[in-house]
Structure formats: structure tokens, C-alpha cells
Design an enzyme around this catalytic site. Structure first.
Site, PDB file in Angstrom:
ATOM      1  N   GLY A  74     -81.248  68.546   0.890  1.00  0.00           N
ATOM      2  CA  GLY A  74     -81.733  69.600   0.091  1.00  0.00           C
ATOM      3  C   GLY A  74     -81.509  71.021   0.087  1.00  0.00           C
ATOM      4  O   GLY A  74     -81.330  72.045  -0.079  1.00  0.00           O
ATOM      5  N   SER A  82     -77.928  72.750  -0.641  1.00  0.00           N
ATOM      6  CA  SER A  82     -77.862  73.604  -1.949  1.00  0.00           C
ATOM      7  C   SER A  82     -78.649  73.564  -2.653  1.00  0.00           C
ATOM      8  O   SER A  82     -78.928  75.171  -3.445  1.00  0.00           O
ATOM      9  CB  SER A  82     -76.403  72.258  -2.841  1.00  0.00           C
ATOM     10  OG  SER A  82     -76.251  70.974  -1.505  1.00  0.00           O
ATOM     11  N   LYS A 104     -70.011  88.269  -7.390  1.00  0.00           N
ATOM     12  CA  LYS A 104     -68.345  88.927  -7.908  1.00  0.00           C
ATOM     13  C   LYS A 104     -68.218  90.163  -7.269  1.00  0.00           C
ATOM     14  O   LYS A 104     -69.625  90.380  -7.100  1.00  0.00           O
ATOM     15  CB  LYS A 104     -68.376  88.588  -9.441  1.00  0.00           C
ATOM     16  CG  LYS A 104     -68.206  87.403  -9.791  1.00  0.00           C
ATOM     17  CD  LYS A 104     -67.042  87.657 -11.554  1.00  0.00           C
ATOM     18  CE  LYS A 104     -67.987  88.240 -12.418  1.00  0.00           C
ATOM     19  NZ  LYS A 104     -68.080  88.234 -13.814  1.00  0.00           N
ATOM     20  N   ILE A 126     -78.104  65.826  -7.067  1.00  0.00           N
ATOM     21  CA  ILE A 126     -78.027  64.340  -5.957  1.00  0.00           C
ATOM     22  C   ILE A 126     -78.896  65.534  -4.437  1.00  0.00           C
ATOM     23  O   ILE A 126     -78.033  66.709  -4.515  1.00  0.00           O
ATOM     24  CB  ILE A 126     -77.542  63.961  -5.577  1.00  0.00           C
ATOM     25  CG1 ILE A 126     -77.997  62.925  -4.143  1.00  0.00           C
ATOM     26  CG2 ILE A 126     -76.106  64.528  -5.283  1.00  0.00           C
ATOM     27  CD1 ILE A 126     -76.630  61.317  -4.584  1.00  0.00           C
ATOM     28  N   LEU A 127     -79.938  64.861  -4.288  1.00  0.00           N
ATOM     29  CA  LEU A 127     -80.658  65.243  -2.878  1.00  0.00           C
ATOM     30  C   LEU A 127     -79.927  64.800  -1.293  1.00  0.00           C
ATOM     31  O   LEU A 127     -80.467  63.725  -1.709  1.00  0.00           O
ATOM     32  CB  LEU A 127     -82.294  65.723  -3.158  1.00  0.00           C
ATOM     33  CG  LEU A 127     -82.726  66.917  -3.889  1.00  0.00           C
ATOM     34  CD1 LEU A 127     -84.339  66.293  -3.226  1.00  0.00           C
ATOM     35  CD2 LEU A 127     -82.993  68.165  -3.581  1.00  0.00           C
ATOM     36  N   LYS A 163     -70.618  33.148 -37.209  1.00  0.00           N
ATOM     37  CA  LYS A 163     -70.295  34.108 -36.323  1.00  0.00           C
ATOM     38  C   LYS A 163     -70.611  35.509 -36.703  1.00  0.00           C
ATOM     39  O   LYS A 163     -70.010  36.703 -36.945  1.00  0.00           O
ATOM     40  CB  LYS A 163     -68.932  34.702 -35.728  1.00  0.00           C
ATOM     41  CG  LYS A 163     -68.192  33.096 -35.273  1.00  0.00           C
ATOM     42  CD  LYS A 163     -67.920  32.981 -34.047  1.00  0.00           C
ATOM     43  CE  LYS A 163     -67.633  31.611 -33.693  1.00  0.00           C
ATOM     44  NZ  LYS A 163     -67.480  30.615 -33.923  1.00  0.00           N
ATOM     45  N   ASP A 169     -80.959  70.045 -10.277  1.00  0.00           N
ATOM     46  CA  ASP A 169     -80.033  69.505  -9.554  1.00  0.00           C
ATOM     47  C   ASP A 169     -79.473  67.517  -9.945  1.00  0.00           C
ATOM     48  O   ASP A 169     -80.105  66.860 -10.514  1.00  0.00           O
ATOM     49  CB  ASP A 169     -79.661  69.922  -8.496  1.00  0.00           C
ATOM     50  CG  ASP A 169     -78.262  70.648  -7.750  1.00  0.00           C
ATOM     51  OD1 ASP A 169     -77.460  70.402  -8.486  1.00  0.00           O
ATOM     52  OD2 ASP A 169     -78.356  70.370  -6.597  1.00  0.00           O
TER      53      ASP A 169
HETATM   54  O1  LIG Z   1     -71.454  65.665  -0.723  1.00  0.00           O
HETATM   55  C1  LIG Z   1     -72.223  65.557  -0.153  1.00  0.00           C
HETATM   56  O2  LIG Z   1     -72.815  64.879   0.581  1.00  0.00           O
HETATM   57  C2  LIG Z   1     -72.967  64.153  -1.795  1.00  0.00           C
HETATM   58  C3  LIG Z   1     -72.812  63.444  -1.498  1.00  0.00           C
HETATM   59  C4  LIG Z   1     -72.549  62.457  -2.894  1.00  0.00           C
HETATM   60  O3  LIG Z   1     -72.818  61.083  -2.526  1.00  0.00           O
HETATM   61  N1  LIG Z   1     -72.704  62.772  -4.418  1.00  0.00           N
HETATM   62  C5  LIG Z   1     -72.587  64.373  -4.117  1.00  0.00           C
HETATM   63  O4  LIG Z   1     -72.574  65.099  -5.274  1.00  0.00           O
HETATM   64  N2  LIG Z   1     -72.585  65.260  -3.250  1.00  0.00           N
HETATM   65  C6  LIG Z   1     -72.398  66.499  -2.660  1.00  0.00           C
HETATM   66  O5  LIG Z   1     -73.720  67.099  -1.874  1.00  0.00           O
HETATM   67  C7  LIG Z   1     -74.780  67.880  -2.627  1.00  0.00           C
HETATM   68  C8  LIG Z   1     -75.937  67.958  -2.393  1.00  0.00           C
HETATM   69  O6  LIG Z   1     -76.165  67.535  -1.091  1.00  0.00           O
HETATM   70  P1  LIG Z   1     -77.642  68.593  -0.179  1.00  0.00           P
HETATM   71  O7  LIG Z   1     -76.837  70.009  -0.409  1.00  0.00           O
HETATM   72  O8  LIG Z   1     -77.258  67.913   1.422  1.00  0.00           O
HETATM   73  O9  LIG Z   1     -78.959  68.078  -0.972  1.00  0.00           O
HETATM   74  C9  LIG Z   1     -74.506  67.613  -4.280  1.00  0.00           C
HETATM   75  O10 LIG Z   1     -75.224  68.538  -4.890  1.00  0.00           O
HETATM   76  C10 LIG Z   1     -73.419  67.337  -4.549  1.00  0.00           C
HETATM   77  O11 LIG Z   1     -72.335  68.051  -4.920  1.00  0.00           O
END
Ligand SMILES: O=C(O)c1cc(=O)[nH]c(=O)n1[C@@H]1O[C@H](COP(=O)(O)O)[C@@H](O)[C@H]1O
Length: 484
Positions: free
Chosen positions: A411, A413, A383, A407-408, A100, A405
């Protein structure tokens, strides 16, 4: 002769799938080797006992399996006893050293010692150091390794069944180990009392030799069930240990013969049941494995990728939710994730890296330190006092910024963040995210003047999780319907 040739020869010659453990365990040594007329000391007793076992069983077994730990526990005399025991085994019977072994640092020297300076033909190995640990053993032609896939110890369930009984770690060990060596070099060691466990392993490794262990434990299944589950269609591929108590009797051969016959009976039945000869095709295809498979599986196992019905910021309902914010609490995984972002960033031209708060600030910081590019970030809320800055960090108007960033989705944020940076006179061209939710979001960004890059798409993630058995067919289908 190679291990497998020797083994097949011994199986055919002795008509046996039985393996005898040659373990100098003082607790198991019969009293007749220490009391009464016996005049030798403990080492003599153990040696004589093991030699009698070999004499009595040499025409009844297909392999011998000395357990290294028992010999080591006896110190220098124990290692001497190991040599004497190996020397007493007929050349025609292969020897599997049950070590082993699991330490990467000593794998090269240990492999050399057992395979070039002793009569050992095969060795048992722990899988946890991966292929790097196994490779030094496989460089010896004709020698073989047995990878420990699971044990029957009840406390091991928490590890072996992780993360869930449908996709347990022990099956992942089998799948992974199959990629390390050919069936003639790499076999499996399976300690279990459950025919179900053996059947699952046999199903994904029809071509591998399995050394069964622990099958005689109290409360275990009938031998016939174990054989039905573990033998391959040709009535082979399974090595059965001789029960310890048989080896303590005065006439081990008398007890072993009926057992050998019972096994052979089951083998004959198995052959009669199968009308065709099995052709094994390897199922290993490196081309199909996603390059970020490890990363995807670890993110899933850490709970960053969830399946179910989730309401998103936009109000839409998706069959999954991604929460990458947890990654910062797992430095090793965070490191892997940063490397994946860095691969994309290294092909882009920019002066500064900007992270979108809050989720992507640690990512931007990590990339800034790793790629030696200064970082800035657009504030989420400005602020109402102090400097009232929109952008934190130093920059010069006219510079180019790459935005990172997590996740999109729509788009929104990331474009809001980019717009804030542009109010400071900065140029934003490239946006790099970890996950692209798809559904045309990259096109939307392009229409707004941004080039979006992503490490992974949500489809790649779900496909990989499904292939690895992490998500069910229903979860996979629910995802596919949601994107249709
Ligand atoms: O809130 C969300 O829609 C979201 C869904 C998800 O599955 N994961 C997730 O991270 N998010 C948030 O959604 C943001 C992006 O969404 P959009 O601005 O619609 O592209 C991310 O930066 C997260 O803050």
C-alpha cells in the site's frame, strides 16, 4: 425421428459404428467411371460411383457423411449432385453434412437451408465463433451439430497444443463446447492418429458422441488402440470412418464387413471389461465460474501473471509476480480491464481521477475518457525546474479525487501518491486497484483513512488459473503456503 434416435437405430440395426464419406472427389473416382466402356461425363461418373457406394454399404454403416466442400467445388452441377446423393440415401440412415461451417453471419441462413430444405440430420461446425455461431443450428429440434475439436494436420499443433501440451486449446474447445448443447444435440469431431488425444477428450467428455477422423493416416496407431481410447464404457459413443481406399474398390462391402466385425469385437470386449453401467453427471456449473475468468486467463496467457520465486520492491519473496504494464499493448484486453475498473468507479463519488505513475497512467487516462471525468496525476519525481508542480493537470482545492493503481502489495506507493494529492488541497477517500495482494493491505489503508476497492484478489486469480488448468497443483500449493 431425431438425429440421435436415427443414429442409434442404425447402429443397432446394422450392428455398425462405421460412417461412410460420400465425397465426389474426381481424384479419388475409380477409373472405371471415366474410361473404357463408360460413356458418361465426370458428373455422371461421380454420381454413379456414389450411388454404388450407397447401395453396397446401406446395411453396413450407421451414418453417411457427404463433404460439402467437394460438392461446392464442382459448382452448380455439384450442388445438384449433392441433392441427388442425399436422395439416394435410405431414410433410416442419418446424414452428417461435413461443412465445417464457421461463419457467424451466414449461420442462420445456412442452418435453415440444410435443416429445413434438405435431408441433412447433423452438420460439422468450426468452434471459433463460439456459441453465437452454434446456437442458430441448435434451434432445430432433433438436429445435431458436431464441433470440430482438433485435426491431425501437423501444422495445427502450434494452435491446438497452445499454450502448453498439458492444457491444450483443443481440450478447452471440448470443455467450452459441452456448455453449448446437450449430448443429444452436440457431438464432437476429433481428427487424430493418437489414442492419447482421444483418451483425453473421452475423459472430459464421457457423455459425448465422437466422430473420429484421420485415424487411417500413415504411421497412426492400431485400430484397437483407437477404439480402446475412444469407445465409452458401453462400447459406444464413437463413429469410425471407412477408409477412402475401400470405397474405390469394386466391392466396397467385401472390404467393409471384416472392419465392422473387428470394431464390434472391440465393443464387446469393452462391455465385458466394464462391470457397471456408467451414469453420466454433467460437470457444467456456471455458478462456480469466476465472473472475470476470461480476463484472468487472458492476462495469464499474455504473461502478465508469472509464477516462480520473485523478489518484490519490498525485498520480500513471493511465488508470483504481476506485471500489468503489458496490458496496454493488447487493446482488446485493456478494454476488458478498463470495464472491470469502471464497474467499481461508477458507484463512487468523485470529481477527478488520479493515476499513480507510471504504471497506472494509461489506466487513469482510459477511465477518464470512458467515464467523462477529468484526470490528474501526482508526479513521481518533482522537476527541479519549470513549474515544479507536484500534481499535473487542472484541479480546484477541495475537490474529491479517486486514485487508481494496478496492484496493492504493502500500500506504500498508493499512499505516497495520495499524500501528494492531499498537499494540493484535494480529498482522497477511495482507492481502486486491479489486484489486491491481500494480507491485510486493505485494512492498513483503512487505518490511514482510505477505502480500498479491488477488481480481483490474488487468491481469486490463482484459484481460477488452477481450476482452468493453467497452473499446476504445485504452483497452486506454493501460493497457498505463501499466504498461510
Ligand atoms: O514491486 C512490487 O512489489 C510489485 C510486485 C508485483 O507482483 N507486481 C507489481 O506490480 N509490483 C509493484 O509494486 C507496486 C505496489 O506495491 P506497494 O507499494 O507495496 O503496494 C505496484 O504498483 C508495482 O509497481
Amino acid at each position: 425421428m431425431s438425429f440421435f434416435e436415427k443414429l442409434n437405430h442404425a447402429i443397432a440395426h446394422n450392428q455398425s459404428l462405421l460412417v461412410v464419406g460420400l465425397d465426389p472427389n474426381p481424384e479419388m473416382m475409380p477409373k472405371r467411371y471415366s474410361t473404357g466402356e463408360y460413356s458418361g461425363d465426370l458428373m455422371d461418373g461421380l454420381k454413379d460411383w456414389l450411388h454404388v457406394i450407397i447401395q453396397q454399404t446401406a446395411d453396413l454403416v450407421c451414418a453417411y457423411k457427404p463433404t460439402y466442400g467437394f460438392y461446392k467445388a464442382l459448382g452448380a452441377p455439384g450442388l445438384n449432385l449433392l441433392e441427388q446423393t442425399l436422395a439416394a440415401i435410405p431414410d433410416s440412415i442419418p446424414i452428417i453434412l461435413d461443412a465445417k461451417h464457421g461463419d457467424l453471419n451466414t449461420s442462420t441462413v445456412f442452418a435453415e437451408t440444410i435443416f429445413t430444405r434438405s435431408r441433412v440430420d447433423a452438420v460439422t461446425l468450426s468452434p471459433y465463433s463460439g456459441q453465437d455461431h452454434v446456437a442458430p443450428f441448435l434451434i432445430y429440434p432433433g438436429k445435431a451439430v458436431f464441433i470440430l475439436c482438433c485435426t491431425s494436420n501437423p501444422a495445427a499443433v502450434a494452435i491446438q497444443q497452445y499454450p502448453q501440451p498439458q492444457t491444450p486449446l483443443y481440450l478447452q474447445v471440448v470443455k467450452e463446447a459441452k456448455t453449448w448443447g446437450a449430448p443429444e444435440d452436440l457431438a464432437l469431431e476429433v481428427g487424430t492418429t493418437s489414442p492419447d488425444v482421444l483418451a483425453k477428450i473421452r475423459a472430459i467428455a464421457p457423455e459425448r458422441l465422437i466422430l473420429a477422423r484421420s485415424i487411417w493416416a500413415e504411421g497412426g496407431a492400431e485400430l484397437t488402440q483407437i477404439l480402446a481410447a475412444g469407445l465409452n464404457a458401453n462400447g459406444e459413443g464413437l463413429l469410425i470412418p471407412v477408409p477412402q481406399d475401400m470405397l474405390a474398390t469394386e466391392e466396397p462391402a467385401a472390404a467393409i464387413q471384416p472392419l465392422r466385425e473387428e470394431i464390434n469385437q472391440a465393443r464387446r470386449q469393452k462391455i465385458q471389461q466394464g462391470s457397471t453401467c456408467e451414469l453420466w453427471m454433467p460437470d457444467v456449473c456456471f455458478l462456480e465460474q469466476h465472473p472475470h475468468q476470461d480476463l484472468i486467463l487472458q492476462l495469464y496467457d499474455m504473461g502478465c501473471i508469472l509464477f516462480g520465486e520473485f523478489v518484490q520492491a519490498s525485498g520480500a519473496v513471493f511465488p508470483y509476480y504481476i506485471d500489468l504494464r503489458k496490458v496496454i499493448s493488447n487493446p482488446q484486453l485493456f478494454h476488458l480491464m478498463l470495464s472491470a475498473y469502471a464497474e467499481i468507479l461508477q458507484d463512487l463519488t468523485f470529481d477527478r481521477i488520479a493515476g499513480i505513475p507510471y504504471g497506472s497512467l494509461p489506466t487513469a487516462t482510459g477511465l477518464s475518457l470512458r467515464l467523462h471525468h477529468p484526470m490528474i496525476f501526482p508526479r513521481k519525481e518533482v522537476k527541479a525546474h519549470g513549474t515544479r508542480r507536484v500534481i499535473e493537470g487542472h484541479f480546484e482545492p477541495g475537490e474529491t479525487v479517486v486514485v487508481v493503481d494496478d496492484i496493492l502489495i504493502s500500500g506504500k506507493s498508493v499512499m505516497e501518491g495520495a499524500a501528494k494529492l492531499e498537499t494540493g488541497g484535494l480529498n482522497v477517500q477511495d482507492i481502486v486497484v486491479f489486484i489486491d495482494h491481500e494480507g491485510g493491505v486493505k485494512d492498513r489503508l483503512r487505518d490511514n483513512g482510505y477505502q480500498a476497492h479491488s477488481v480481483l484478489t490474488i487468491s481469486e486469480i490463482t484459484q481460477t488459473l488452477y481450476q482452468a488448468g493453467r497452473i499446476t497443483q504445485e504452483q497452486f500449493q506454493a501460493f497457498n503456503h505463501s499466504v498461510e
